[in-house]
Write an enzyme that holds these catalytic residues in place. Structure first.
Site, short mmCIF file in Angstrom:
data_model
loop_
_atom_site.label_atom_id
_atom_site.label_comp_id
_atom_site.label_asym_id
_atom_site.label_seq_id
_atom_site.Cartn_x
_atom_site.Cartn_y
_atom_site.Cartn_z
CG ASN A 21 29.87 89.96 67.11
OD1 ASN A 21 30.48 89.10 66.84
ND2 ASN A 21 29.07 91.06 66.47
CG ASP A 44 25.15 87.81 59.04
OD1 ASP A 44 24.81 88.05 60.24
OD2 ASP A 44 25.01 88.43 58.10
#
Length: 246
Positions: A61, A13
């Protein structure tokens, strides 16, 4: 280093925020994130890690802007051209809802799996178009289908015999590898984000503020040292674990 985790899973991340803080487009952060993958793969093979699972692209996503998704798919293809698999004797595997990916990406994934199938030093697993809830539902469906093949007229008495933890785990995407010993999340967030929820039931969790493009061998070693300082009890008492190690 001793007591190296057999399996390390990572939520990579912070690529976008890393780029934004430098006045760059988010795609630049994803490009640098690929470099971090190369560094960490090399370090894991050096340390003797057997499995490295990387959360690359979640089913959530797909909600991102089309241009960013296109860039990410292009980077997947670029990364798969990397010689790191051959140089480091790394086997490549992919888990996730692969059929949602562009056909050229699907083809390259399968080709890389085939070309590296006999590599044996470490297995790198990429979670692509993956979510744990999706995986659990698919495993439930597969387990039910297997049970009905064994006994078409499935009765209530058969449920406990045919639907077990073992039969369920055989139908998970990750059935070919052990559960993660250590799960790392970079970027400062403190959540699992729908990643390996079943498999991480007893994983040691490690969160750090470092954005993924800056995560390096030293940062990985720090996470492993934290893991080594912990006692993994799996429901047992501290005394029981200590007696087993004597």
């Amino acid at each position: 280093m001793t007591r190296i985790p057999r399996h390390i899973a990572i939520i990579m991340d912070g690529n976008g925020r890393w780029a934004t803080e430098r006045g760059k487009d988010r795609s630049y952060g994803h490009q640098e994130g690929v470099e971090a993958v190369r560094r960490i793969t090399k370090e894991c093979t050096r340390l003797g890690v057997e499995y490295l699972t990387l959360y690359t692209f979640s089913t959530e996503n797909w909600k991102r802007p089309a241009q960013e998704i296109s860039t990410l798919m292009g980077l997947v293809l670029t990364a798969l051209e990397d010689e790191i698999f051959i140089k480091n004797n790394v086997r490549f595997r992919v888990i996730g809802d692969i059929e949602r990916l562009p056909q050229n990406v699907q083809d390259k994934l399968r080709e890389t799996e085939a070309h590296t199938a006999h590599n044996s030093r470490m297995t790198m697993v990429v979670a692509l178009s993956y979510s744990s809830r999706w995986e659990i539902i698919k495993a439930m469906q597969r387990t039910a289908a297997d049970a009905l093949r064994q006994k078409p007229n499935l009765g209530a008495d058969d449920i406990g015999r045919l639907f077990t933890e073992e039969t369920f785990e055989r139908n998970l995407e990750t059935s070919f590898m052990p559960d993660p010993d250590l799960l790392i999340r970079t970027g400062g967030e403190l959540r699992l984000s729908n990643y390996l929820l079943w498999q991480a039931a007893y994983s040691e969790l490690y969160f750090c503020d470092t954005y993924w493009p800056d995560f390096d061998a030293k940062a990985l070693q720090k996470a492993i040292i934290s893991y080594q300082s912990r006692q993994r009890r799996f429901g047992k008492t501290e005394a029981q674990v200590e007696n087993e190690t004597i």
